[in-house]
Design a protein around this motif. Structure first.
Motif, PDB file in Angstrom:
ATOM      1  N   UNK A  65     -31.440   2.498 183.044  1.00 26.93           N
ATOM      2  CA  UNK A  65     -32.099   2.526 181.745  1.00 26.93           C
ATOM      3  C   UNK A  65     -32.663   1.149 181.431  1.00 26.93           C
ATOM      4  N   UNK A  66     -33.783   1.102 180.702  1.00 19.56           N
ATOM      5  CA  UNK A  66     -34.341  -0.200 180.311  1.00 19.56           C
ATOM      6  C   UNK A  66     -33.286  -1.010 179.550  1.00 19.56           C
ATOM      7  N   UNK A  67     -33.419  -2.301 179.618  1.00 18.16           N
ATOM      8  CA  UNK A  67     -32.388  -3.187 179.061  1.00 18.16           C
ATOM      9  C   UNK A  67     -32.086  -2.890 177.592  1.00 18.16           C
ATOM     10  N   UNK A  68     -33.110  -2.607 176.782  1.00 16.31           N
ATOM     11  CA  UNK A  68     -32.866  -2.384 175.351  1.00 16.31           C
ATOM     12  C   UNK A  68     -32.129  -1.070 175.076  1.00 16.31           C
ATOM     13  N   UNK A  69     -32.088  -0.168 176.081  1.00 13.89           N
ATOM     14  CA  UNK A  69     -31.374   1.105 175.929  1.00 13.89           C
ATOM     15  C   UNK A  69     -30.045   1.134 176.686  1.00 13.89           C
ATOM     16  N   UNK A  70     -29.816   0.145 177.511  1.00 16.07           N
ATOM     17  CA  UNK A  70     -28.651   0.196 178.400  1.00 16.07           C
ATOM     18  C   UNK A  70     -27.338   0.311 177.637  1.00 16.07           C
ATOM     19  N   UNK A  71     -27.255  -0.341 176.509  1.00 18.36           N
ATOM     20  CA  UNK A  71     -26.028  -0.263 175.705  1.00 18.36           C
ATOM     21  C   UNK A  71     -25.735   1.183 175.260  1.00 18.36           C
ATOM     22  N   UNK A  72     -26.776   1.997 175.169  1.00 17.33           N
ATOM     23  CA  UNK A  72     -26.645   3.379 174.711  1.00 17.33           C
ATOM     24  C   UNK A  72     -26.754   4.384 175.856  1.00 17.33           C
ATOM     25  N   UNK A  73     -26.795   3.883 177.083  1.00 29.57           N
ATOM     26  CA  UNK A  73     -27.021   4.757 178.238  1.00 29.57           C
ATOM     27  C   UNK A  73     -25.946   5.822 178.380  1.00 29.57           C
ATOM     28  N   UNK A  74     -24.707   5.500 178.053  1.00 30.39           N
ATOM     29  CA  UNK A  74     -23.643   6.498 178.139  1.00 30.39           C
ATOM     30  C   UNK A  74     -23.879   7.653 177.186  1.00 30.39           C
ATOM     31  N   UNK A  75     -24.244   7.348 175.944  1.00 31.21           N
ATOM     32  CA  UNK A  75     -24.539   8.385 174.952  1.00 31.21           C
ATOM     33  C   UNK A  75     -25.738   9.206 175.404  1.00 31.21           C
ATOM     34  N   UNK A  76     -26.786   8.519 175.849  1.00 33.27           N
ATOM     35  CA  UNK A  76     -27.994   9.220 176.277  1.00 33.27           C
ATOM     36  C   UNK A  76     -27.703  10.162 177.431  1.00 33.27           C
ATOM     37  N   UNK A  77     -26.979   9.683 178.430  1.00 28.80           N
ATOM     38  CA  UNK A  77     -26.694  10.534 179.578  1.00 28.80           C
ATOM     39  C   UNK A  77     -25.828  11.725 179.189  1.00 28.80           C
ATOM     40  N   UNK A  78     -24.907  11.532 178.258  1.00 27.88           N
ATOM     41  CA  UNK A  78     -24.094  12.658 177.771  1.00 27.88           C
ATOM     42  C   UNK A  78     -24.989  13.752 177.192  1.00 27.88           C
ATOM     43  N   UNK A  79     -25.926  13.352 176.336  1.00 21.85           N
ATOM     44  CA  UNK A  79     -26.822  14.337 175.708  1.00 21.85           C
ATOM     45  C   UNK A  79     -27.756  14.943 176.760  1.00 21.85           C
TER      46      UNK A  79
END
Length: 196
Positions: A65-79
């Motif tokens: 994931x792009x750096x600005x989204x990486x912190x949220x990558x776990x949530x994003x991948x879950x969805x």
């Protein structure tokens, strides 16, 4: 893994599905109000989340994931996993999707008094709008992410994450499809160890 993945992998009863959903509604749940089946599914949800997050393919995917989204990558991948699950339902589950969602929605109504306040508030909308099946459409994934972002304490780029699904959907789908059978096996092994 998000709502649909958990209610699909748990034991196939309404109570278990409620318990599996509860894992996404806070750490401080009043477990004394839950039935034994709900408690078992809640514990299974939490253990499965730890297993999924530690999986090498999942860890590798989150780094894409792009750096600005990486912190949220776990949530994003879950969805995104729920999106992939709906779109590949016939390959992922033997039980019809509407049977799974109807079982959950009926159990949410039946056990409304056991639900934490936020889940009790949204359960009627979840049912009437069939949130779980709606994850098959990218625009509904975006709507879910916007809703999550609006509940966060400070502004986040979480809602922008849908662009990753649009841009790299095939790669994300490949990861989920590869991990899913392992998750099923992990659940089976866990239940065997626990005498279920």
């Amino acid at each position: 893994m998000n709502y649909l993945a958990h209610v699909t992998l748990c034991e196939p009863t309404g109570e278990a599905r409620v318990g599996a959903l509860l894992g996404d509604f806070g750490r401080r749940l009043d477990v004394e109000r839950l039935t034994p089946a709900m408690r078992f599914a809640l514990d299974e949800h939490r253990d499965l989340d730890r297993w999924f997050d530690a999986h090498p393919l999942v860890r590798e995917e989150r780094q894409r994931y792009p750096e600005h989204l990486r912190r949220f990558a776990g949530i994003l991948l879950d969805v995104f996993a729920d999106h992939v699950l709906v779109r590949n339902w016939d390959r992922m589950s033997e039980e019809p999707l509407d049977a799974v969602t109807s079982s959950l929605y009926g159990a949410l109504r039946e056990h409304r008094d056991r639900l934490p306040p936020r889940l009790a508030r949204i359960a009627p909308m979840m049912s009437s709008d069939d949130w779980l099946a709606s994850y098959g459409e990218v625009e509904n994934v975006g709507r879910a992410l916007r809703g999550m972002a609006s509940r966060m304490r400070r502004p986040t780029p979480l809602a922008e994450g849908v662009s990753e699904l649009e841009r790299r959907g095939d790669e994300i789908e490949d990861v989920v499809l590869r991990v899913w059978p392992e998750a099923r096996q992990w659940i089976t092994d866990r239940r065997r160890r626990m005498g279920r």
